[in-house]
Scaffold this active site. Sequence first.
Site, PDB file in Angstrom:
ATOM      1  N   ALA A  52       0.843  -1.209   0.000  1.00 29.78           N
ATOM      2  CA  ALA A  52       0.000   0.000   0.000  1.00 29.78           C
ATOM      3  C   ALA A  52       0.872   1.251   0.000  1.00 29.78           C
ATOM      4  O   ALA A  52       0.704   2.139   0.845  1.00 29.78           O
ATOM      5  CB  ALA A  52      -0.983  -0.008   1.158  1.00 29.78           C
ATOM      6  N   HIS A  53       1.828   1.270  -0.891  1.00 33.91           N
ATOM      7  CA  HIS A  53       2.677   2.441  -1.064  1.00 33.91           C
ATOM      8  C   HIS A  53       3.379   2.359  -2.417  1.00 33.91           C
ATOM      9  O   HIS A  53       3.327   1.325  -3.092  1.00 33.91           O
ATOM     10  CB  HIS A  53       3.720   2.543   0.066  1.00 33.91           C
ATOM     11  CG  HIS A  53       4.707   1.421   0.096  1.00 33.91           C
ATOM     12  ND1 HIS A  53       4.671   0.407   1.018  1.00 33.91           N
ATOM     13  CD2 HIS A  53       5.766   1.141  -0.701  1.00 33.91           C
ATOM     14  CE1 HIS A  53       5.657  -0.444   0.799  1.00 33.91           C
ATOM     15  NE2 HIS A  53       6.340  -0.029  -0.247  1.00 33.91           N
TER      16      HIS A  53
END
Length: 136
Positions: free
Chosen positions: A50-51
């Site tokens: 999630a980045h």
Amino acid sequence: MIGNCKTFKINSITDTRGSLSFIESSDDFPFEFKRLYYLYNVPSCEVRGAHAHKKLEQILVCLNGSVDVILFDGKDKTKITLSSPDLGLYVCPMIWRDLHNFKNDAVLAVIASEHYDETDYIRDINEFIKLAKHID
Ligand code: TYD
């Protein structure tokens, strides 16, 4: 962008004693490896990643079990399942990644081009989409 990410077969040598796989920086992956980290004991309901990274290049290898990797370049999205220790995934800079479905005691190794640097991370999806637009 997403087209710059690719899976590749890792050099492997197998004989009656088992298998040995190796990755060296090469013309295909012309970055020096500075860091190895790995994710394990991840419950299958959890999402990791999630980045995106501004500059970091990485190679992902699932050493045990399987993991779904969703790559997103701000426009296109693709899902790649890593389920073999002789399959690598090169992820270029400015790609958002979500890691799902850690199954069967998955161990995901990540080989990185730089030391850990929190300032290289983009952890807000909206900020990422905005920055990715400027690359086009
Ligand atoms: P995090 O970025 O949340 O993991 P992921 O995105 O892969 O799910 O990292 C978890 C913690 O570990 C966070 O506090 C940062 C730290 N960390 C390091 O100290 N060094 C490292 O090389 C990495 C990858 C993370």
